[in-house]
Design an enzyme around this catalytic site. Structure first.
Site, mmCIF file in Angstrom:
data_model
loop_
_atom_site.group_PDB
_atom_site.id
_atom_site.type_symbol
_atom_site.label_atom_id
_atom_site.label_comp_id
_atom_site.label_asym_id
_atom_site.label_seq_id
_atom_site.Cartn_x
_atom_site.Cartn_y
_atom_site.Cartn_z
ATOM 1 C CG ASP A 44 -22.340 1.614 -24.016
ATOM 2 O OD1 ASP A 44 -21.923 0.505 -23.593
ATOM 3 O OD2 ASP A 44 -23.331 1.725 -24.747
ATOM 4 C CG HIS A 251 -3.506 -5.282 -0.938
ATOM 5 N ND1 HIS A 251 -2.786 -4.166 -1.269
ATOM 6 C CD2 HIS A 251 -3.935 -5.072 0.325
ATOM 7 C CE1 HIS A 251 -2.764 -3.325 -0.245
ATOM 8 N NE2 HIS A 251 -3.458 -3.850 0.738
ATOM 9 C CG ASP A 268 -10.100 -7.898 4.991
ATOM 10 O OD1 ASP A 268 -11.158 -7.277 5.224
ATOM 11 O OD2 ASP A 268 -8.966 -7.376 5.100
ATOM 12 C CG ASP A 279 -11.930 -3.485 7.114
ATOM 13 O OD1 ASP A 279 -11.831 -4.626 6.639
ATOM 14 O OD2 ASP A 279 -10.975 -2.686 7.188
ATOM 15 C CG HIS A 362 -0.952 -5.627 8.169
ATOM 16 N ND1 HIS A 362 -1.763 -5.463 9.275
ATOM 17 C CD2 HIS A 362 -1.064 -6.933 7.819
ATOM 18 C CE1 HIS A 362 -2.357 -6.602 9.546
ATOM 19 N NE2 HIS A 362 -1.947 -7.521 8.698
ATOM 20 C CG HIS A 366 -7.767 1.064 8.588
ATOM 21 N ND1 HIS A 366 -9.114 1.210 8.358
ATOM 22 C CD2 HIS A 366 -7.502 -0.256 8.334
ATOM 23 C CE1 HIS A 366 -9.624 0.058 7.954
ATOM 24 N NE2 HIS A 366 -8.675 -0.853 7.943
ATOM 25 C CG HIS A 373 -7.878 2.086 4.278
ATOM 26 N ND1 HIS A 373 -6.964 1.632 3.376
ATOM 27 C CD2 HIS A 373 -8.237 0.983 4.993
ATOM 28 C CE1 HIS A 373 -6.772 0.332 3.529
ATOM 29 N NE2 HIS A 373 -7.552 -0.095 4.498
ATOM 30 C CD GLU A 416 -6.836 -4.134 9.523
ATOM 31 O OE1 GLU A 416 -6.654 -4.994 8.660
ATOM 32 O OE2 GLU A 416 -7.349 -3.033 9.274
ATOM 33 C CE1 TYR A 420 -1.900 -11.874 6.792
ATOM 34 C CE2 TYR A 420 -0.399 -10.456 8.016
ATOM 35 C CZ TYR A 420 -1.683 -10.774 7.604
ATOM 36 O OH TYR A 420 -2.736 -10.000 8.005
ATOM 37 N NE ARG A 437 -6.425 -8.716 7.352
ATOM 38 C CZ ARG A 437 -5.954 -9.181 6.211
ATOM 39 N NH1 ARG A 437 -4.704 -9.615 6.126
ATOM 40 N NH2 ARG A 437 -6.721 -9.247 5.130
ATOM 41 C CD GLU A 439 -10.058 -5.456 9.220
ATOM 42 O OE1 GLU A 439 -10.086 -6.250 8.263
ATOM 43 O OE2 GLU A 439 -9.832 -4.234 9.084
HETATM 44 N N1 GLY Z 1 -9.958 -4.492 4.095
HETATM 45 C C1 GLY Z 1 -9.001 -3.459 4.127
HETATM 46 C C2 GLY Z 1 -8.285 -3.422 5.381
HETATM 47 O O1 GLY Z 1 -8.409 -4.313 6.197
HETATM 48 O O2 GLY Z 1 -7.598 -2.480 5.661
HETATM 49 MN MN MN Z 2 -9.011 -2.951 7.795
HETATM 50 MN MN MN Z 3 -10.099 -5.619 6.250
#
Ligand code: GLY
Ligand code: MN
Ligand code: MN
Length: 469
Positions: A44, A251, A268, A279, A362, A366, A373, A416, A420, A437, A439
């Site tokens: 619950d 991820h 991240d 982000d 990637h 975005h 996103h 970003e 890798y 990375r 970003e």
């Molecule tokens: N943290 C999600 C991205 O960088 O797209």
């Molecule tokens: Mn991002």
């Molecule tokens: Mn991110």
């Protein structure tokens, strides 16, 4: 005040957005906008409640079980939870329909228990019903049910709407270009997140210097502490705190792996503040000092980000920063020996064959806004008919592309790039298990872009100086 209660920021702002939307609905149009459901977690207990972004954009109202109905003439009816002292003792205060018109600037407010009885009346004699397609489970069949009630009255002279339209289209276009209020909240969200990254970096170096066992969750705790102490309601997405090789898992989540001196840490993480996401990614040496190979790859990613930042300005295309990134990374991968010229050819060959994809898989950004996103068309709407077919060099499949979006002042996007490097044959060993990375969050301006997340440094020397402190 519990998170699920009303968060009201200037009713006039939201009324203006509803008026703008109403003008897009066409003669006889009516829009239906539900907020998000509460979601059970286990037994619950519910997940922390998060309103629907479209609903909040048009209302500033964060309670669950609420709906907006907006007519093309600009009349808004809110359905919300009725006052109920017993429930409010358990769950918290409710705004209630009596107080809602003054608090939210809506024209009328009714208890949500009246929704099924009232919706057929609100849809009767309208021509087009707008609602967000494919976003709320079961919404389509509820609309069908209300329309059946209207149709049952056509013999009495009622007109039943005959067109359904996706409300995401006009709302996504509105949300894509942020107004001054939104930009203000997003700047603040990015500032808080930047402070959280600084705190995590400094904690990592300090605990390692003290000889302590440092885990990914220790740094995650520092992020959360900084988010919450500045009033952020929650992280905007699951924070990634990845030590060493874990940074190569795109991820990955903050878990329990040890953070060791000599490794890089990739974080991240960004807070959500008053419904808006930030982000940010930073990659830093756990003990505060980059090794030679780490610095080499870090500087390559940073150079690619600088190229992307330079390509981000009004009039450029959404894809331009990505293309600028790829150009720098492709050259760099050849220069540092991660790609072998004898096998992959020149930098142009690397770009054409997408050979860089082995290390950079990637895209470079975005849209960012209420959702991390965020919504918004990545294709330029005025050029959507201009399709090009090409063969993807990696999959061999035919891909249809359209001209990417032309950037306008007030759009917000992330920049970003990353690299890798997993262990593999022909991969120089000193680069193995390195994930990097960087970003940042950028507001598009007429002449360039405003990086709103740069309170946390990106230059390697500045990161090292920060971590010595
Ligand atoms: N943290 C999600 C991205 O960088 O797209
Ligand atoms: Mn991002
Ligand atoms: Mn991110």
């Amino acid at each position: 005040m519990p998170a699920h209660l009303a968060a009201i920021h200037g009713a006039e702002l939201y009324a203006q957005r509803r008026t703008r939307l109403a003008a897009l609905l066409g003669p006889g149009g009516v829009a239906i906008v539900p907020t998000a459901p509460e979601r059970p977690r286990n037994r619950d207990s519910d997940f922390l409640y998060r309103h629907d972004s479209y609903f909040y954009y048009l209302s500033g109202f964060a309670e669950p079980k609420a709906w907006l109905v907006i007519t093309a003439e600009g009349r808004t009816t809110l359905f919300c939870q009725p006052k109920d002292l017993e429930r409010e003792i358990w769950d918290g205060n409710r705004l209630g329909p009596d107080a809602a018109p003054a608090a939210l600037g809506v024209d009328a407010a009714l208890p949500v228990t009246e929704l099924d009885a009232q919706l057929p009346k609100l849809l009767e004699n309208r021509r087009t019903v707008w609602y967000p397609f494919a976003t709320h489970a079961g919404l389509e069949s509820r609309v069908d049910g209300w329309l059946q009630h209207v149709r049952a009255r056509v013999r009495q002279g009622a007109v039943c709407p005959d067109t359904l339209q996706d409300l995401c289209g006009p709302l996504d276009e509105m949300r894509l270009v942020k107004d001054a209020h939104e930009l203000g909240v997003m700047r603040r969200a990015a500032q808080i997140s930047a402070q959280a990254h600084i705190r995590a970096m400094q904690t990592s170096a300090r605990l390692l210097r003290a000889g302590q066992d440092v885990r990914e969750y220790h740094l995650d705790a520092e992020l959360l502490h900084e988010f919450r102490r500045h009033g952020s309601q929650c992280p905007a997405y699951g924070s990634i705190v990845a030590a060493g090789a874990n940074a190569c898992v795109l991820h990955y989540r903050a878990d329990a792996a040890p953070i060791r001196s000599g490794e890089l840490v990739l974080i991240d993480a960004g807070c959500e503040l008053d419904g808006y996401a930030s982000d940010i990614t930073r990659t830093f040496p756990a003990n505060g000092k980059f090794s030679g190979p780490q610095r080499t790859l870090y500087e390559l990613v940073l150079a690619s980000q600088e190229a992307a930042v330079a390509a981000t300005k009004a009039g450029a295309r959404f894809n331009d920063p990505h293309d600028a990134t790829v150009k720098v990374l492709a050259q760099g991968l050849l220069d540092v020996g991660l790609l072998d010229r004898n096998q992959v050819g020149t930098v142009d060959d690397v770009i054409a064959s997408r050979a860089y994809f082995a290390y950079y898989m990637h895209r470079t950004g975005h849209w960012l806004g209420m959702d991390v996103h965020d919504c918004g068309n990545y294709v330029e709407p005025t050029e959507a008919e201009q399709t090009t077919e090409r063969q993807d060099p990696l999959t061999g499949q035919t891909v249809v592309t359209r001209p990417s979006r032309i950037l306008q002042p007030g759009m917000v996007l992330t920049i970003e790039p990353g690299l890798y490097v997993r262990p593999g044959e022909g991969v120089p060993e000193h680069f193995w298990n390195t994930g990097i990375r960087i970003e940042d969050d950028a507001i598009v301006t007429a002449s360039g872009c405003e990086l709103i997340s740069r309170d946390v440094p990106v230059k390697p020397d500045e990161i090292e100086a920060l971590m010595r402190g």
